[in-house]
Design an enzyme around this catalytic site. Structure first.
Site, mmCIF file in Angstrom:
data_model
loop_
_atom_site.group_PDB
_atom_site.id
_atom_site.type_symbol
_atom_site.label_atom_id
_atom_site.label_comp_id
_atom_site.label_asym_id
_atom_site.label_seq_id
_atom_site.Cartn_x
_atom_site.Cartn_y
_atom_site.Cartn_z
ATOM 1 N N ILE A 51 0.830 -1.184 0.066
ATOM 2 C CA ILE A 51 0.064 -0.056 0.033
ATOM 3 C C ILE A 51 0.831 1.253 -0.081
ATOM 4 O O ILE A 51 1.695 1.543 0.939
ATOM 5 C CB ILE A 51 -0.844 -0.121 1.151
ATOM 6 N N ASN A 96 1.884 5.305 -1.481
ATOM 7 C CA ASN A 96 1.169 6.723 -1.373
ATOM 8 C C ASN A 96 -0.250 6.907 -2.079
ATOM 9 O O ASN A 96 -0.916 7.316 -1.816
ATOM 10 C CB ASN A 96 2.355 7.943 -1.785
ATOM 11 N N LEU A 144 -2.447 0.761 -4.580
ATOM 12 C CA LEU A 144 -2.529 -0.585 -4.078
ATOM 13 C C LEU A 144 -2.075 -1.653 -4.912
ATOM 14 O O LEU A 144 -2.812 -1.677 -5.897
ATOM 15 C CB LEU A 144 -4.142 -1.082 -3.609
ATOM 16 N N TYR A 183 19.817 5.846 10.748
ATOM 17 C CA TYR A 183 18.647 6.711 10.500
ATOM 18 C C TYR A 183 18.065 7.466 11.628
ATOM 19 O O TYR A 183 17.976 6.497 12.617
ATOM 20 C CB TYR A 183 17.453 5.994 9.589
ATOM 21 N N GLY A 191 9.302 5.166 5.784
ATOM 22 C CA GLY A 191 8.335 4.242 5.029
ATOM 23 C C GLY A 191 9.230 2.932 4.891
ATOM 24 O O GLY A 191 10.359 2.858 4.299
ATOM 25 N N LEU A 192 8.719 1.914 5.206
ATOM 26 C CA LEU A 192 9.286 0.470 5.232
ATOM 27 C C LEU A 192 9.646 0.185 3.600
ATOM 28 O O LEU A 192 10.627 -0.563 3.522
ATOM 29 C CB LEU A 192 8.523 -0.443 5.709
ATOM 30 N N ASP A 193 8.818 0.717 2.614
ATOM 31 C CA ASP A 193 9.190 0.523 1.375
ATOM 32 C C ASP A 193 10.630 0.670 0.909
ATOM 33 O O ASP A 193 11.053 0.165 0.087
ATOM 34 C CB ASP A 193 7.975 0.888 0.181
ATOM 35 N N ARG A 194 10.862 1.993 1.500
ATOM 36 C CA ARG A 194 12.349 2.262 1.112
ATOM 37 C C ARG A 194 13.249 1.594 1.490
ATOM 38 O O ARG A 194 14.280 1.047 0.823
ATOM 39 C CB ARG A 194 12.458 3.804 1.656
#
Length: 249
Positions: A13, A15, A18, A92, A99-102
């Site tokens: 999911i 920004n 989906l 970090y 954001g975990l996606d990064r």
């Protein structure tokens, strides 16, 4: 394609979108890809599946993931968050806002590169350019508006200007209003990404550069001189699949 009944589904999911996928041998099959306003369609799709296997979830929109859980209370959701990242894998300052996606796309690139330094460009609604080092440590990076957001902002706030084509002029500087916009939008975006890559190259030795996301192919066409640029459409899914392994280390 019929997936194994117990194979997990993987849901990202983002920004704006989906995206649901399943492993298909050595490749991936996208089962659903739509904007957030199509969430009810995704819920109906998942509800119609007889397979009640687990759904591995990464989300930057908790309101969306909470709605999915509420509507599909009988499904086994396993949601990974940035708080699950081992502390020795992060350099970090604010992991709670990462954001975990990064992290996931960097993790997948790092594994594929045989644990070399990697730079990952994720060119979606937002564009991120991040670094993961040889030890598998996420070192952070940049977040800027994605190419489509920049263009829509131009249309919304400067409607008297013409629309820029999907190209960068060969001649510098621009000699027409359209060429000037091309340089300012497309060229400016490209120069920003290239500048960030060069800064990383001054920090680490021989990084491998990966690119993913909705605008990846367009950016690759503009960056054809980048010999080490590797397009990987499914980095997010590869990262989600590998993430469980590193949190058990």
């Amino acid at each position: 394609m019929k997936t194994n009944k117990m194979n997990p589904l993987y849901l990202d999911i983002g920004n704006s979108f989906l995206k649901l996928a399943a492993r298909n041998g050595s490749d991936w099959q996208i089962l659903f890809d739509g904007k957030h306003d199509r969430i009810d369609e995704m819920i109906s799709y998942l509800a119609s599946k007889g397979d009640k296997g687990k759904i591995i979830l990464s989300s930057v929109r908790q309101d969306i993931s909470e709605k999915l859980r509420a509507e599909l209370s009988d499904r086994n959701f396993i949601e990974y968050r940035s708080s699950h990242i081992p502390s020795n894998r992060l350099d970090y300052k604010t992991p709670q806002t990462l954001g975990l996606d990064r992290f996931l796309v960097c993790l997948a690139a790092w594994i594929e590169s045989d644990e070399r330094n990697v730079i990952v460009i994720d060119a979606g609604s937002a564009c991120t350019v991040d670094l993961m080092t040889t030890k598998g440590v996420f070192r952070g990076g940049i977040i800027m508006p994605g190419l489509q957001i920049i263009k829509s902002s131009m249309r919304d706030h400067l409607p008297e200007l013409p629309k820029a084509p999907e190209s960068i002029p060969e001649e510098w500087p621009g000699k027409s209003t359209v060429e000037c916009i091309e340089w300012g939008v497309n060229g400016g975006f490209l120069l920003a990404v290239q500048g960030f890559i060069e800064r990383y190259r001054s920090m680490v030795e021989d990084p491998v550069i990966y690119i993913t996301g909705g605008n990846a192919v367009q950016i690759m066409n503009w960056m054809s001189e980048e010999a080490s640029l590797n397009y990987r459409k499914y980095l997010i899914w590869e990262g989600l699949e590998q993430f469980e392994k590193i949190i058990r280390e």
